[in-house]
Design a protein around this motif. Sequence first.
Motif, PDB file in Angstrom:
ATOM      1  N   ASN A  13      65.835  40.233  11.389  1.00 29.62           N
ATOM      2  CA  ASN A  13      65.081  41.160  12.234  1.00 29.62           C
ATOM      3  C   ASN A  13      63.860  41.667  11.466  1.00 29.62           C
ATOM      4  N   PRO A  14      62.928  40.752  11.119  1.00 24.80           N
ATOM      5  CA  PRO A  14      61.775  41.163  10.304  1.00 24.80           C
ATOM      6  C   PRO A  14      60.845  42.140  11.018  1.00 24.80           C
ATOM      7  N   GLN A  15      60.899  42.158  12.355  1.00 22.64           N
ATOM      8  CA  GLN A  15      60.074  43.115  13.096  1.00 22.64           C
ATOM      9  C   GLN A  15      60.685  44.513  13.059  1.00 22.64           C
ATOM     10  N   ARG A  16      61.921  44.604  12.548  1.00 27.93           N
ATOM     11  CA  ARG A  16      62.643  45.877  12.417  1.00 27.93           C
ATOM     12  C   ARG A  16      62.764  46.578  13.772  1.00 27.93           C
ATOM     13  N   THR A  17      63.116  45.801  14.780  1.00 26.17           N
ATOM     14  CA  THR A  17      63.282  46.346  16.120  1.00 26.17           C
ATOM     15  C   THR A  17      64.578  47.137  16.205  1.00 26.17           C
ATOM     16  N   PRO A  18      64.529  48.430  16.492  1.00 32.32           N
ATOM     17  CA  PRO A  18      65.757  49.232  16.597  1.00 32.32           C
ATOM     18  C   PRO A  18      66.695  48.659  17.654  1.00 32.32           C
ATOM     19  N   GLY A  19      67.972  48.609  17.304  1.00 23.58           N
ATOM     20  CA  GLY A  19      68.975  48.095  18.221  1.00 23.58           C
ATOM     21  C   GLY A  19      69.317  46.640  17.996  1.00 23.58           C
ATOM     22  N   LYS A  20      68.437  45.885  17.278  1.00 25.13           N
ATOM     23  CA  LYS A  20      68.707  44.471  17.043  1.00 25.13           C
ATOM     24  C   LYS A  20      69.389  44.238  15.702  1.00 25.13           C
ATOM     25  N   ALA A  21      69.942  45.290  15.165  1.00 28.13           N
ATOM     26  CA  ALA A  21      70.794  45.256  13.973  1.00 28.13           C
ATOM     27  C   ALA A  21      70.012  45.279  12.669  1.00 28.13           C
ATOM     28  N   SER A  22      70.606  45.894  11.682  1.00 29.61           N
ATOM     29  CA  SER A  22      70.034  45.949  10.335  1.00 29.61           C
ATOM     30  C   SER A  22      71.141  45.675   9.335  1.00 29.61           C
ATOM     31  N   ALA A  23      70.735  45.543   8.066  1.00 33.98           N
ATOM     32  CA  ALA A  23      71.692  45.370   6.965  1.00 33.98           C
ATOM     33  C   ALA A  23      72.593  44.160   7.165  1.00 33.98           C
ATOM     34  N   MET A  24      71.991  43.005   7.412  1.00 34.43           N
ATOM     35  CA  MET A  24      72.725  41.748   7.494  1.00 34.43           C
ATOM     36  C   MET A  24      72.502  40.989   6.191  1.00 34.43           C
ATOM     37  N   PHE A  25      73.563  40.824   5.429  1.00 37.27           N
ATOM     38  CA  PHE A  25      73.434  40.228   4.105  1.00 37.27           C
ATOM     39  C   PHE A  25      74.364  39.032   3.935  1.00 37.27           C
ATOM     40  N   LEU A  26      74.042  38.189   2.967  1.00 34.35           N
ATOM     41  CA  LEU A  26      74.976  37.224   2.403  1.00 34.35           C
ATOM     42  C   LEU A  26      75.504  37.895   1.151  1.00 34.35           C
ATOM     43  N   HIS A  27      76.810  38.163   1.092  1.00 32.27           N
ATOM     44  CA  HIS A  27      77.348  38.953  -0.018  1.00 32.27           C
ATOM     45  C   HIS A  27      78.760  38.511  -0.392  1.00 32.27           C
ATOM     46  N   VAL A  28      79.375  39.218  -1.314  1.00 37.46           N
ATOM     47  CA  VAL A  28      80.714  38.912  -1.821  1.00 37.46           C
ATOM     48  C   VAL A  28      81.762  39.302  -0.780  1.00 37.46           C
ATOM     49  N   THR A  29      82.779  38.470  -0.611  1.00 38.95           N
ATOM     50  CA  THR A  29      83.825  38.769   0.359  1.00 38.95           C
ATOM     51  C   THR A  29      84.942  39.633  -0.229  1.00 38.95           C
ATOM     52  N   ASN A  30      85.573  40.394   0.641  1.00 42.39           N
ATOM     53  CA  ASN A  30      86.810  41.100   0.281  1.00 42.39           C
ATOM     54  C   ASN A  30      88.008  40.448   0.952  1.00 42.39           C
ATOM     55  N   GLY A  31      87.797  39.244   1.493  1.00 41.34           N
ATOM     56  CA  GLY A  31      88.871  38.503   2.129  1.00 41.34           C
ATOM     57  C   GLY A  31      89.090  38.854   3.587  1.00 41.34           C
ATOM     58  N   GLU A  32      88.159  39.610   4.180  1.00 44.66           N
ATOM     59  CA  GLU A  32      88.304  40.025   5.571  1.00 44.66           C
ATOM     60  C   GLU A  32      86.997  39.796   6.332  1.00 44.66           C
ATOM     61  N   PRO A  33      87.074  39.700   7.673  1.00 49.11           N
ATOM     62  CA  PRO A  33      85.841  39.604   8.461  1.00 49.11           C
ATOM     63  C   PRO A  33      84.925  40.790   8.183  1.00 49.11           C
ATOM     64  N   THR A  34      83.642  40.599   8.428  1.00 45.41           N
ATOM     65  CA  THR A  34      82.634  41.588   8.078  1.00 45.41           C
ATOM     66  C   THR A  34      82.184  42.389   9.299  1.00 45.41           C
ATOM     67  N   MET A  35      81.192  43.239   9.066  1.00 42.06           N
ATOM     68  CA  MET A  35      80.574  44.003  10.152  1.00 42.06           C
ATOM     69  C   MET A  35      79.370  43.253  10.733  1.00 42.06           C
ATOM     70  N   GLY A  36      79.204  42.012  10.325  1.00 39.69           N
ATOM     71  CA  GLY A  36      78.101  41.185  10.811  1.00 39.69           C
ATOM     72  C   GLY A  36      77.471  40.333   9.728  1.00 39.69           C
ATOM     73  N   CYS A  37      77.794  40.624   8.489  1.00 40.89           N
ATOM     74  CA  CYS A  37      77.254  39.847   7.364  1.00 40.89           C
ATOM     75  C   CYS A  37      77.991  38.516   7.215  1.00 40.89           C
ATOM     76  N   VAL A  38      77.505  37.681   6.297  1.00 45.36           N
ATOM     77  CA  VAL A  38      78.195  36.463   5.875  1.00 45.36           C
ATOM     78  C   VAL A  38      78.709  36.726   4.465  1.00 45.36           C
ATOM     79  N   ALA A  39      80.000  36.548   4.245  1.00 45.10           N
ATOM     80  CA  ALA A  39      80.602  36.885   2.950  1.00 45.10           C
ATOM     81  C   ALA A  39      81.335  35.680   2.379  1.00 45.10           C
ATOM     82  N   ILE A  40      81.137  35.448   1.074  1.00 46.37           N
ATOM     83  CA  ILE A  40      81.745  34.304   0.401  1.00 46.37           C
ATOM     84  C   ILE A  40      82.352  34.738  -0.940  1.00 46.37           C
ATOM     85  N   ASP A  41      83.057  33.816  -1.560  1.00 37.57           N
ATOM     86  CA  ASP A  41      83.699  34.064  -2.854  1.00 37.57           C
ATOM     87  C   ASP A  41      82.691  34.589  -3.877  1.00 37.57           C
TER      88      ASP A  41
END
Length: 318
Positions: free
Chosen positions: A209-237
């Motif tokens: 969301n490079p236009q930073r449009t409110p409502g189209k979500a923020s804080a979407m990352f590729l990050h470390v997993t805790n072994g559970e589904p995320t809030m919208g991010c992609v998480a790996i080992d």
Amino acid sequence: MRLLGLVVIAVMAAIVAGAGQALAAPGTSTTPTSPAPTSPTTPHTPTPTSPSLGIPQVDGILDTLAGNGSSKPGPQASDTGQMIVVTAPKASDPTATLTAFEKGADKSWKPVFGPTKAFLGSLGMGEPKDNVYRTPEGTFALDQAFGRQANPGTKMPYFQATRQDWWDSNMKSPTYNTHVRQANSPGGDSENLYDAGPVYDYAVNIAHNPQRTPGKASAMFLHVTNGEPTMGCVAIDRDVMRKILAWLDPAKHPKITIGVNAAAPTGDGPSTTAPSGTTPKTPTTPSVPGVSDILGDKGLSDLLTQLVNLIPTLLGTK
């Protein structure tokens, strides 16, 4: 995103074929007759050991997904040399498979990391919305990296997070969907990048969301997993995430493609079945010579799973 399913299957099929040819024709090895001097391995330049695909149609499709060859000015015209592909059989799946590819000097793509398990939003993937636990679907740039830990050797812009580092998710804030450094929260659902815990030991922003449009979500990352589904991010080992960060290079304009072999959900909840008396619609896929003729239109998910399971053995990583 049916095209993405075909792309990944074609890529995996090409790897299988390439590995078979390598085993069947040892005489064609390009190994020098005299060994080159050994140099110390640096943590930020992992050496791919996978074969080049060398399939013009597959390379062309990956280039298209990456946006290479675009005639439009701006970032989309940049030649992408690193692609992370995340795919799942169904849009509602909370888990997926992640594979990273790099484009060589011969313009052919080769797998570098993976396939590895990835966790998605608990509602799977599709259209991103604030306060909806869904991973965005599409192709996006990877830009700002960060983590609670010290820089692992990445060339990406990187900052080590403290309790004064936030990702602004306040839809009424002028700095919505950006990193801000301040003592107090920007408000709303803003995340403290340190207090979020070990999942943010290593992370990189998915610029969906490079236009930073409110409502189209923020804080979407590729990050470390805790072994559970995320809030919208992609998480790996954790170890894979650290290695991917060390591999990413902004000079190669890295991107991530996230897609499925079925249409994305239209509501805010998971959808696994079609309404009674209706037939689910699937996106049409352009004809790809040498790919669609071989694969046909059925069994995409099963074939993908089979090929993915073969890769670790073929590449000597199992």
